[in-house]
Write a protein that holds these residues in place. Sequence first.
Motif, PDB file in Angstrom:
ATOM      1  N   ARG A 224      34.964  53.860 162.500  1.00 33.40           N
ATOM      2  CA  ARG A 224      35.439  53.388 161.206  1.00 33.40           C
ATOM      3  C   ARG A 224      34.331  53.489 160.171  1.00 33.40           C
ATOM      4  O   ARG A 224      33.146  53.580 160.499  1.00 33.40           O
ATOM      5  CB  ARG A 224      35.938  51.949 161.329  1.00 33.40           C
ATOM      6  CG  ARG A 224      37.080  51.799 162.321  1.00 33.40           C
ATOM      7  CD  ARG A 224      37.572  50.371 162.402  1.00 33.40           C
ATOM      8  NE  ARG A 224      36.535  49.461 162.879  1.00 33.40           N
ATOM      9  CZ  ARG A 224      36.730  48.161 163.079  1.00 33.40           C
ATOM     10  NH1 ARG A 224      37.922  47.633 162.825  1.00 33.40           N
ATOM     11  NH2 ARG A 224      35.760  47.394 163.520  1.00 33.40           N
ATOM     12  N   SER A 225      34.716  53.449 158.914  1.00 32.08           N
ATOM     13  CA  SER A 225      33.739  53.614 157.832  1.00 32.08           C
ATOM     14  C   SER A 225      32.923  52.346 157.624  1.00 32.08           C
ATOM     15  O   SER A 225      33.386  51.224 157.880  1.00 32.08           O
ATOM     16  CB  SER A 225      34.452  53.987 156.529  1.00 32.08           C
ATOM     17  OG  SER A 225      35.398  52.997 156.175  1.00 32.08           O
ATOM     18  N   ASN A 226      31.680  52.562 157.202  1.00 33.83           N
ATOM     19  CA  ASN A 226      30.758  51.499 156.794  1.00 33.83           C
ATOM     20  C   ASN A 226      30.368  50.544 157.923  1.00 33.83           C
ATOM     21  O   ASN A 226      30.055  49.386 157.679  1.00 33.83           O
ATOM     22  CB  ASN A 226      31.350  50.700 155.612  1.00 33.83           C
ATOM     23  CG  ASN A 226      31.646  51.585 154.420  1.00 33.83           C
ATOM     24  OD1 ASN A 226      30.814  52.415 154.032  1.00 33.83           O
ATOM     25  ND2 ASN A 226      32.846  51.447 153.862  1.00 33.83           N
ATOM     26  N   VAL A 227      30.437  51.034 159.152  1.00 36.84           N
ATOM     27  CA  VAL A 227      29.915  50.275 160.289  1.00 36.84           C
ATOM     28  C   VAL A 227      29.100  51.226 161.163  1.00 36.84           C
ATOM     29  O   VAL A 227      29.398  52.418 161.252  1.00 36.84           O
ATOM     30  CB  VAL A 227      31.035  49.613 161.130  1.00 36.84           C
ATOM     31  CG1 VAL A 227      31.709  48.497 160.369  1.00 36.84           C
ATOM     32  CG2 VAL A 227      32.062  50.651 161.584  1.00 36.84           C
ATOM     33  N   GLU A 228      28.059  50.701 161.785  1.00 37.54           N
ATOM     34  CA  GLU A 228      27.222  51.524 162.644  1.00 37.54           C
ATOM     35  C   GLU A 228      27.902  51.698 164.002  1.00 37.54           C
ATOM     36  O   GLU A 228      28.383  50.738 164.591  1.00 37.54           O
ATOM     37  CB  GLU A 228      25.851  50.873 162.804  1.00 37.54           C
ATOM     38  CG  GLU A 228      25.068  50.818 161.506  1.00 37.54           C
ATOM     39  CD  GLU A 228      23.711  50.170 161.679  1.00 37.54           C
ATOM     40  OE1 GLU A 228      23.433  49.653 162.789  1.00 37.54           O
ATOM     41  OE2 GLU A 228      22.926  50.177 160.710  1.00 37.54           O
ATOM     42  N   ARG A 229      27.917  52.936 164.464  1.00 37.22           N
ATOM     43  CA  ARG A 229      28.580  53.242 165.725  1.00 37.22           C
ATOM     44  C   ARG A 229      27.730  54.211 166.545  1.00 37.22           C
ATOM     45  O   ARG A 229      26.981  55.038 166.001  1.00 37.22           O
ATOM     46  CB  ARG A 229      29.970  53.865 165.472  1.00 37.22           C
ATOM     47  CG  ARG A 229      31.006  52.868 164.943  1.00 37.22           C
ATOM     48  CD  ARG A 229      31.398  51.896 166.021  1.00 37.22           C
ATOM     49  NE  ARG A 229      32.393  50.929 165.626  1.00 37.22           N
ATOM     50  CZ  ARG A 229      32.149  49.660 165.333  1.00 37.22           C
ATOM     51  NH1 ARG A 229      30.896  49.201 165.380  1.00 37.22           N
ATOM     52  NH2 ARG A 229      33.119  48.836 165.006  1.00 37.22           N
ATOM     53  N   LEU A 230      27.895  54.129 167.870  1.00 38.47           N
ATOM     54  CA  LEU A 230      27.248  55.064 168.783  1.00 38.47           C
ATOM     55  C   LEU A 230      28.106  56.322 168.900  1.00 38.47           C
ATOM     56  O   LEU A 230      29.335  56.235 169.012  1.00 38.47           O
ATOM     57  CB  LEU A 230      27.086  54.430 170.161  1.00 38.47           C
ATOM     58  CG  LEU A 230      26.292  53.123 170.225  1.00 38.47           C
ATOM     59  CD1 LEU A 230      26.217  52.620 171.663  1.00 38.47           C
ATOM     60  CD2 LEU A 230      24.891  53.296 169.645  1.00 38.47           C
TER      61      LEU A 230
END
Length: 644
Positions: A224-230
Amino acid sequence: HLKTFVNPSVLKPTGRVVGIIKRNWRPFCGMLSQSMIKEATRHLFTPADRRIPRIRIETRQAANLVGQRIMVAIDGWPKNSRYPNGHFVKNLGSAGDKETETEVLLLEHDVPHQPFSQAVLSFLPKMPWSITEEDLKVRADLRHLCVCSVDPPGCTDIDDTLHCRELENGNLEVGVHIADVSHFIRPGNALDQEAASRGTTVYLCGKRIDMVPELLSSNLCSLRSNVERLAFSCIWEMNHNAEILKAHFTKSIINSKASLTYAEAQMRIDDGTMKDDITKSLRGLNRLAKILKGRRIAKGALTLSSPEVPFHINSETHDPIDLQSKELKETNSMVEEFMLLANISVAQKIYDEFSECALLRKHPSPPPLNYDILIKAAKSRDLNIHTDSAKALADSLNNATVENFPYFNTLLRILATRCMMQAVYFCSGMDSDFHHYGLASPIYTHFTSPIRRYADIIVHRLLAVAINADSTYPDLMDKHKQSALCNNLNYRHKMAQYAQRASVAFHTQLFFKNKGIINEEGFILFVKKNAIIILIPKFGLEGAVFFDNKDKPSPHLSFDSEGPTLKVEEHTFRMFDKVKVTISLDASNIQHQRIRMALIEPVVCFCFLDFFLLLLRDCNCIITWVSEMILTGRSQPQLFLYSD
């Protein structure tokens, strides 16, 4: 022994069962036929699957089970009995109810859909979850890149994001960033075993059966946008002609700058006033995708067609209320091209590293006999179809047009789809034919959808070992275990397709339930000895109009297999003729409701009518893409480039 007076033209091959190798008894869903004897406790159960014989059961609950969908198990089949014996297992609910019918189709197609157990859920990360310092040390930090996702409206399981930027040397950097599901699902634990068993997410009309728990599918693994993800990133350096100069694979951390729909992404590309980084990235991706697509088509990638039309589902009642008719946009193809390119690049990488145990996907070339109906159909309009190679077939289909009949080419491509074989997963050490016919690619795999396909998780693990980002997994290095896993994945994928088709069939019945009788134009897709198969493009329906009983040849019918044509009285039917029919729902049998069609034009003097519904394709018709992408709204029907 055949008697000499028997007409050879009506003989049928016959045989006799001489032994049972393995019994496949399982609980069956269906309805009870209550005995006419008032005090009787023995009744007949009629399975939903017409291939299964009726089952005799004993129950004192018959009065309460009439009109209900129930489950029955077989206990045995005495030699001198017409019916097997069984016992009542479970009441599933009222026949015709949406929840009940959905439960039935999931059970009948062996789709695991029970809630995730506590043992499975115990392996989910504890909340609140965040990226750790350890993650930053072992991953490429790509949070500065202008990464974005492009998906259907309402998509919550976002597998993939992309970016494109110009490098200092004038070349382009293009990245495909895929959710790193394998970080959360470790080999051998209960969560991994459950995902392996389910094999795939199943998309029904208005309902999704997740392969992994929602915390992963719609949250921690959703980009999703504007969240940090692996993520697991595939990054290429390309020139402006979309030629790959370098390829790099890395575990990464990203922060998507936008979650766009296809329409929103297309609007940005088309709006000349927009100059922001996201829009520039999208324009670069779109330009390169067009080059990649043109190159694939030139190599012989197939452009096929499907008649399916997706439903618009009411968000509250979950009833089908309308047909979706949205234009296929360039951004649909843009995403598709880079997902295909990533899959091909990863396939080559894992095969180079693990030639004996790479999990790949192939699409076999159809045997020549499969093309007979397509060749005959084209010849009926004085056109030739060449099937020596995928390239020859693609070129023939591109040139197959009929003046004043624009839908003809689509009909021909629908027939071409029916000629195809099923694409399957396999272990590289157990096969020598890697070629993917539909994509015209010498090697292929699935890497880009690990949230909804277990095969992609295995490919992620192999790639991680190949780039020294993870340890070696013993089971992955055993080609026999890998092959057994592929067999299960192929089975789960096939059954998911069947369940999806059954869901569309049921929702089609709901759609026509209150429509009354509808008049529509259609085209003859097939001509049989005593019937014509009609396609209604508006609804994606097929129905058969029988002009005579199959077992009683009639002097009024004349069938020519070379045409193929069917002469009924004075009228001759041939493939692709336009007809007009009435469409209605026959609900006289509550368990086996069906769509009925009646021929209006042309008028024939007599006809015995019987109809059936063929909404999606039979088991030999490929296109994982059709059932996966159309039912999830990722793309539209009509023409599409063969995509796996």
